[in-house]
Scaffold this motif. Structure first.
Motif, short mmCIF file in Angstrom:
data_model
loop_
_atom_site.label_atom_id
_atom_site.label_comp_id
_atom_site.label_asym_id
_atom_site.label_seq_id
_atom_site.Cartn_x
_atom_site.Cartn_y
_atom_site.Cartn_z
N THR A 143 -35.61 68.41 2.44
CA THR A 143 -34.63 68.21 1.38
C THR A 143 -33.25 68.67 1.83
O THR A 143 -33.12 69.70 2.50
CB THR A 143 -35.04 69.01 0.11
OG1 THR A 143 -36.39 68.67 -0.22
CG2 THR A 143 -34.13 68.67 -1.06
N SER A 181 -40.14 62.38 -1.77
CA SER A 181 -38.71 62.18 -2.04
C SER A 181 -38.23 62.83 -3.34
O SER A 181 -37.03 62.87 -3.60
CB SER A 181 -38.41 60.67 -2.11
OG SER A 181 -39.11 60.07 -3.19
N ASN A 182 -39.16 63.34 -4.15
CA ASN A 182 -38.79 63.88 -5.46
C ASN A 182 -39.13 65.37 -5.53
O ASN A 182 -40.28 65.77 -5.39
CB ASN A 182 -39.55 63.11 -6.56
CG ASN A 182 -38.98 63.40 -7.94
OD1 ASN A 182 -38.32 64.42 -8.17
ND2 ASN A 182 -39.23 62.50 -8.88
N LYS A 207 -24.29 63.86 -4.53
CA LYS A 207 -25.50 64.35 -5.19
C LYS A 207 -25.34 65.81 -5.61
O LYS A 207 -25.89 66.24 -6.61
CB LYS A 207 -26.69 64.23 -4.24
CG LYS A 207 -27.45 62.93 -4.37
CD LYS A 207 -28.74 63.03 -3.60
CE LYS A 207 -29.63 61.85 -3.91
NZ LYS A 207 -30.94 61.97 -3.27
N PHE A 230 -47.20 61.28 -12.78
CA PHE A 230 -46.55 62.56 -13.09
C PHE A 230 -46.98 63.07 -14.45
O PHE A 230 -47.33 64.25 -14.60
CB PHE A 230 -45.02 62.40 -13.04
CG PHE A 230 -44.28 63.65 -13.48
CD1 PHE A 230 -44.11 64.72 -12.63
CD2 PHE A 230 -43.78 63.74 -14.77
CE1 PHE A 230 -43.43 65.87 -13.04
CE2 PHE A 230 -43.11 64.89 -15.20
CZ PHE A 230 -42.94 65.95 -14.32
N PRO A 272 -45.48 56.20 -10.19
CA PRO A 272 -45.21 57.65 -10.14
C PRO A 272 -44.95 58.25 -11.52
O PRO A 272 -45.35 59.39 -11.78
CB PRO A 272 -43.96 57.75 -9.26
CG PRO A 272 -44.00 56.52 -8.41
CD PRO A 272 -44.61 55.46 -9.27
N TYR A 273 -44.30 57.50 -12.41
CA TYR A 273 -43.98 58.01 -13.75
C TYR A 273 -45.28 58.33 -14.51
O TYR A 273 -45.41 59.38 -15.15
CB TYR A 273 -43.16 56.97 -14.51
CG TYR A 273 -42.75 57.39 -15.91
CD1 TYR A 273 -41.63 58.18 -16.12
CD2 TYR A 273 -43.48 56.99 -17.03
CE1 TYR A 273 -41.24 58.57 -17.41
CE2 TYR A 273 -43.12 57.37 -18.31
CZ TYR A 273 -42.00 58.15 -18.49
OH TYR A 273 -41.62 58.54 -19.76
N ASP A 288 -29.79 69.83 -2.71
CA ASP A 288 -30.88 69.56 -3.65
C ASP A 288 -31.98 70.62 -3.61
O ASP A 288 -33.06 70.43 -4.15
CB ASP A 288 -31.50 68.18 -3.35
CG ASP A 288 -30.51 67.05 -3.53
OD1 ASP A 288 -29.73 67.12 -4.48
OD2 ASP A 288 -30.51 66.12 -2.70
N GLU A 320 -44.53 59.10 -3.78
CA GLU A 320 -43.08 59.24 -3.68
C GLU A 320 -42.63 59.61 -2.27
O GLU A 320 -41.43 59.80 -2.03
CB GLU A 320 -42.59 60.29 -4.68
CG GLU A 320 -42.84 59.89 -6.13
CD GLU A 320 -42.33 60.91 -7.13
OE1 GLU A 320 -41.88 60.50 -8.21
OE2 GLU A 320 -42.38 62.12 -6.82
N LYS A 359 -39.20 67.26 -8.07
CA LYS A 359 -40.07 67.58 -9.22
C LYS A 359 -41.55 67.60 -8.83
O LYS A 359 -42.32 68.42 -9.33
CB LYS A 359 -39.85 66.57 -10.35
CG LYS A 359 -38.65 66.83 -11.20
CD LYS A 359 -38.71 66.18 -12.57
CE LYS A 359 -39.31 64.81 -12.62
NZ LYS A 359 -39.26 64.23 -13.98
N GLY A 360 -41.94 66.68 -7.96
CA GLY A 360 -43.33 66.61 -7.54
C GLY A 360 -43.76 67.84 -6.76
O GLY A 360 -44.85 68.38 -6.97
#
Length: 378
Positions: free
Chosen positions: A171, A139-140, A224, A110, A106-107, A175, A136, A142-143
């Protein structure tokens, strides 16, 4: 910085030791701070030499880190030809990183997505953004945000909002901040200002609950949800700008006072204050506000552009001074359509400038406006 200094001590004093992991960690830290980009590039290249193809997974990661660093370098280059060359190298290195992956990382996905988006290769970026969401499993945050920004650059606002709504459904409340802010930006882009006000109000309500919870020492769910001071401040600025566009001056002033209570030193707040003053016809007050924004942050691009616009309208300033503000803005953000458009207006009004210079600026502004996202990709 402490970690980087420890790694420097180790790497500078080594004696034929295998320090590939240390080199990679040092290059990753450097990639997160513009001051150390060149040093990080050196470490990443050295890691690739040290690996010599021994472990393809680590070679892939090293190429990705090198790509991140080269991308940062390209944003600091002033020459268009050098920037284009550097951007080509960046894509080449990131594509190499992707090809060497045994399993999708994923890194890496991205960063290759982000780089293609910034270079306005939107179809390619969209492909990688969708791949990132699958990797992901949604789950993220940012995506989702990156995918929505790419769709907004393609002027597919409805699709982008659908993506954000899907993300909001998956979500937890704590978050949802960046998702809600993105949704409001999409609503503004579609002219749905009242809906945007409701979305911003909802976001501020969530942030206020978080603030009170942390202030009272209560632990939020899964620890969180931490009060995001910066997000709340920028949300007040966004809401103020919506009220300004609706000519609701008093409501805008209230928003800006709320922001000032969080932090009196904010370039964005001074910029929004300038917009408010300009909308009211108070051009000298607006100019003072923009200058205060630049005192706080000399690299605040919107304030550089607005300062140039006010100076050009007021007259009495030499063309080179106005031009210097716009060129500074373009040095920091070459893809800003407003900077190119106003530079075109400046050339058009300058009898010593050629019509071709103005036309090229207007053409650049039009092309960039067609592919401009609601928020910068990075």
């Amino acid at each position: 910085i402490i970690a980087l200094n420890l790694l420097r001590n180790l790497l500078n004093s080594r004696d034929n030791l295998d320090c590939v992991l240390e080199l990679l960690l040092a290059s990753k830290i450097c990639g997160e701070n513009m001051i150390y980009i060149e040093e990080g590039t050196t470490w990443a290249r050295e890691a690739l030499v040290g690996l010599n193809g021994r472990c393809w997974q680590m070679v892939s990661k090293a190429n990705c880190l090198l790509g991140v660093l080269l991308s940062a370098q390209s944003r600091m280059v002033s020459s268009d030809s050098q920037r284009n060359l550097q951007q080509s190298k960046t894509i080449e290195v990131l594509e190499t990183a992707e090809k060497l992956m045994k399993e999708s990382d994923p890194y890496i996905v991205f960063h290759i997505c982000l780089e293609n988006a910034e270079q306005r290769k939107l179809d390619v970026a969209l492909h990688y953004a969708k791949q990132l969401l699958k990797l992901e499993a949604g789950s993220n945050v940012k995506g989702y945000v990156l995918l929505a920004r790419i769709l907004s650059a393609q002027k597919r606002f409805d699709d982008a909002e659908t993506v954000i709504n899907a993300a909001l459904n998956q979500t937890g409340k704590w978050d949802q901040g960046e998702l809600l802010r993105t949704k409001a930006k999409l609503q503004i882009a579609q002219g749905q200002l009242k809906n945007a006000v409701e979305t911003y109000t909802h976001l501020l309500a969530i942030l206020q609950v978080q603030h009170k919870s942390t202030g009272n020492g209560k632990k939020l769910l899964k620890t969180k949800g931490k009060w995001d001071r910066g997000l709340e401040m920028e949300t007040w600025h966004d809401l103020a700008n919506v009220y300004i566009s609706l000519s609701q001056w008093r409501d805008a002033e209230v928003c800006l006072s709320k922001s000032e209570a969080i932090s009196p030193f904010s370039a964005t707040r001074w910029y929004s204050t300038g917009i408010l003053n300009e909308a009211r016809g108070l051009h000298q007050e607006a100019l003072r506000s923009y200058k205060k924004a630049l005192d706080v942050n000399p690299t605040h691009v919107p304030s550089l552009i607005s300062t140039a616009c006010i100076l050009r309208q007021l007259g009495g300033q030499s063309m080179p001074i106005v031009r210097s503000f716009l060129m500074d803005a373009l040095r920091l953000d070459r893809t800003n359509p407003a900077a190119w458009y106003n530079l075109g207006l400046l050339y058009k009004a300058d009898v010593s400038a050629s019509a071709l210079e103005a036309a090229e600026c207007f053409e650049a502004a039009a092309v960039l406006e067609e592919s401009a996202p609601i928020e910068p990709f990075r």
